[in-house]
Design an enzyme around this catalytic site. Structure first.
Site, short mmCIF file in Angstrom:
data_model
loop_
_atom_site.label_atom_id
_atom_site.label_comp_id
_atom_site.label_asym_id
_atom_site.label_seq_id
_atom_site.Cartn_x
_atom_site.Cartn_y
_atom_site.Cartn_z
N SER A 93 0.85 -1.19 0.00
CA SER A 93 0.00 0.00 0.00
C SER A 93 0.89 1.25 0.00
O SER A 93 1.75 1.41 -0.86
CB SER A 93 -0.93 -0.04 1.21
OG SER A 93 -1.93 0.95 1.15
N ARG A 132 -11.98 6.28 10.29
CA ARG A 132 -11.58 4.88 10.27
C ARG A 132 -12.66 4.01 9.63
O ARG A 132 -12.35 3.07 8.88
CB ARG A 132 -11.31 4.40 11.69
CG ARG A 132 -10.91 2.93 11.79
CD ARG A 132 -9.68 2.65 10.95
NE ARG A 132 -9.14 1.31 11.20
CZ ARG A 132 -8.15 0.77 10.52
NH1 ARG A 132 -7.58 1.45 9.54
NH2 ARG A 132 -7.72 -0.43 10.81
N ASP A 187 -8.82 -6.31 -4.79
CA ASP A 187 -8.39 -5.03 -4.21
C ASP A 187 -8.87 -3.91 -5.13
O ASP A 187 -8.27 -3.64 -6.17
CB ASP A 187 -6.87 -5.01 -4.08
CG ASP A 187 -6.34 -3.74 -3.43
OD1 ASP A 187 -7.14 -2.82 -3.17
OD2 ASP A 187 -5.12 -3.67 -3.21
N HIS A 226 -8.15 -5.08 -0.31
CA HIS A 226 -6.84 -4.46 -0.09
C HIS A 226 -6.11 -5.08 1.10
O HIS A 226 -4.88 -5.17 1.09
CB HIS A 226 -7.03 -2.96 0.12
CG HIS A 226 -5.74 -2.20 0.18
ND1 HIS A 226 -4.79 -2.24 -0.82
CD2 HIS A 226 -5.22 -1.38 1.14
CE1 HIS A 226 -3.76 -1.48 -0.50
NE2 HIS A 226 -3.99 -0.96 0.69
N ASP A 227 -6.85 -5.51 2.12
CA ASP A 227 -6.22 -6.08 3.30
C ASP A 227 -5.49 -7.39 3.02
O ASP A 227 -4.80 -7.91 3.90
CB ASP A 227 -7.27 -6.33 4.40
CG ASP A 227 -7.43 -5.13 5.32
OD1 ASP A 227 -6.67 -4.16 5.17
OD2 ASP A 227 -8.31 -5.18 6.20
#
Length: 382
Positions: free
Chosen positions: A147, A217, A320, A353-354
């Site tokens: 990232s 968040r 992602d 994405h994680d």
């Protein structure tokens, strides 16, 4: 693997891209493994938005203290610390030990707050280079990150091409899309419009803009997950434990969380607001927005990457959507245009994405094979 955080003080001013500078600052870092005699086996790990220098290992006597990439780095793991000396650095402006907005400005004697200078990816790389100088490491066997960390790894190959043999860029991009910048802006506005923010000088007012941080968040977390994962984990499930409770509560509350996904996001937001600094969030997301090595080349990425001499491994994940595989393929094409040595893996993974933080046998196989068969021979030949 028990580890101990370290800190290094830098008295000399660090010139920043903004034209400002910062002096008398500290960088927190950790190391794993052993530096070999000719100092040729060092691997620098660059962290993403809400991570830190605590990349791997655990702290003695502390439960659940594993580093954020503990599954990736350590003895016998894909990045094997029996062979490589791994360095994790906490970036300037962060809130995990390195000098940031919550620290005292030596020029004024007051907490920096909103007056902390704007920081860019390039500034972080320059600060990391100073740390390596102090450690006596001239050339990195590899620089690696996911990232925002991948952007730093890429920038290393452009700012210090002679100091990097390999770059491992995971789930990253050559710049942010307009959609990504938009998500960052909404998150920043959530913080800036919190009544407890006080223009970034909330420390002086004894307040914390937790409401804004929670929302920021929650927004960010949505973008880190794939639609498939959210549907599989939560679907449209209600928090109620039985049908009669569902029938009694469903459609009757506009304020309370009723769906499991709502409860999950609120939990993530609450947890984040307890440990992360609001000004740090603004600084780091803006650094993400600014990063664009092709900007000075009228958008021509191939020209921008011509300086790079390192060998590259790029990895992306099919689900992602925040840093989509096509963005990694842009980097691959630009590097191939320059006849650089590039390996590319597109992993079919459901996690969004994680995925770059999670266990996946194919992903770990690619990373482990690259370090064991591509990076290590170069080190041994040094």
């Amino acid at each position: 693997m028990n580890v101990t955080p370290q800190s290094m003080h830098f008295a000399a001013a660090l010139p920043l891209q903004s034209g400002a500078s910062i002096r008398a600052y500290n960088l927190s870092f950790e190391t794993y493994g052993t530096l070999n005699a000719d100092k040729s086996n060092a691997v620098l790990i660059c962290h993403a938005l809400n991570a830190s220098h605590h990349v791997a290992g655990t702290y003695a006597g502390q439960e659940k203290s594993e580093g954020w990439w503990h599954n990736m780095i350590g003895p016998g793991k894909p990045l094997d610390t029996d062979h490589f000396f791994v360095i994790g650095v906490n970036n300037l402006g962060s809130c995990f030990g390195s000098t940031g907005p919550m620290h005292t400005n030596p020029d004024t004697g007051r907490v920096y707050g909103a007056d902390f200078p704007v920081i860019t990816v390039e500034d972080w790389v320059n600060a990391q280079a100073r740390l390596l100088d102090a450690l006596g490491i001239q050339t990195l066997a590899a620089v690696m990150g996911g990232s925002l960390g991948g952007m730093q790894a890429l920038s290393w190959t452009l700012q210090y091409p002679e100091r990097v043999r390999h770059a491992v860029v995971i789930a990253s991009a050559p710049n942010l899309t307009a959609e990504n910048i938009a998500f960052n802006e909404v998150a920043r506005r959530a913080i800036q419009t919190d009544p407890d923010f006080h223009g970034g000088h909330f420390y002086a007012h004894g307040t914390l803009p937790k409401r804004g941080l929670r929302i920021a968040r929650m927004i960010g977390h949505i973008t880190y997950l794939s639609d498939d994962v959210m549907n599989e984990k939560f679907g449209r499930q209600l928090i109620a434990t039985n049908q009669s409770e569902q029938e009694r509560n469903f459609f009757y509350s506009t304020l309370e969380a009723e769906f499991q996904i709502e409860s999950y996001l609120r939990y993530q937001g609450d947890k984040f607001a307890e440990y992360f600094d609001a000004n740090t969030y603004l600084l780091i997301t803006r650094a993400l927005d600014y990063f664009d090595p092709a900007r000075r080349f009228e958008g021509n990425l191939s020209l921008a990457l011509a300086r790079a001499t390192a060998k590259f491994l790029l990895v992306s994940f099919t689900t992602d959507w925040r840093f989509a595989p096509r963005r990694s393929r842009e980097l691959v094409k630009a590097l191939l245009d320059n006849k650089r040595d590039v390996s590319y893996a597109e992993i079919n993974a459901p996690h969004g994405h994680d995925a770059f933080l999670l266990d996946d046998a194919r992903y770990f196989g690619v990373i482990g094979s690259y370090f064991n068969h591509v990076v290590k021979p170069a080190k041994e030949a040094a």
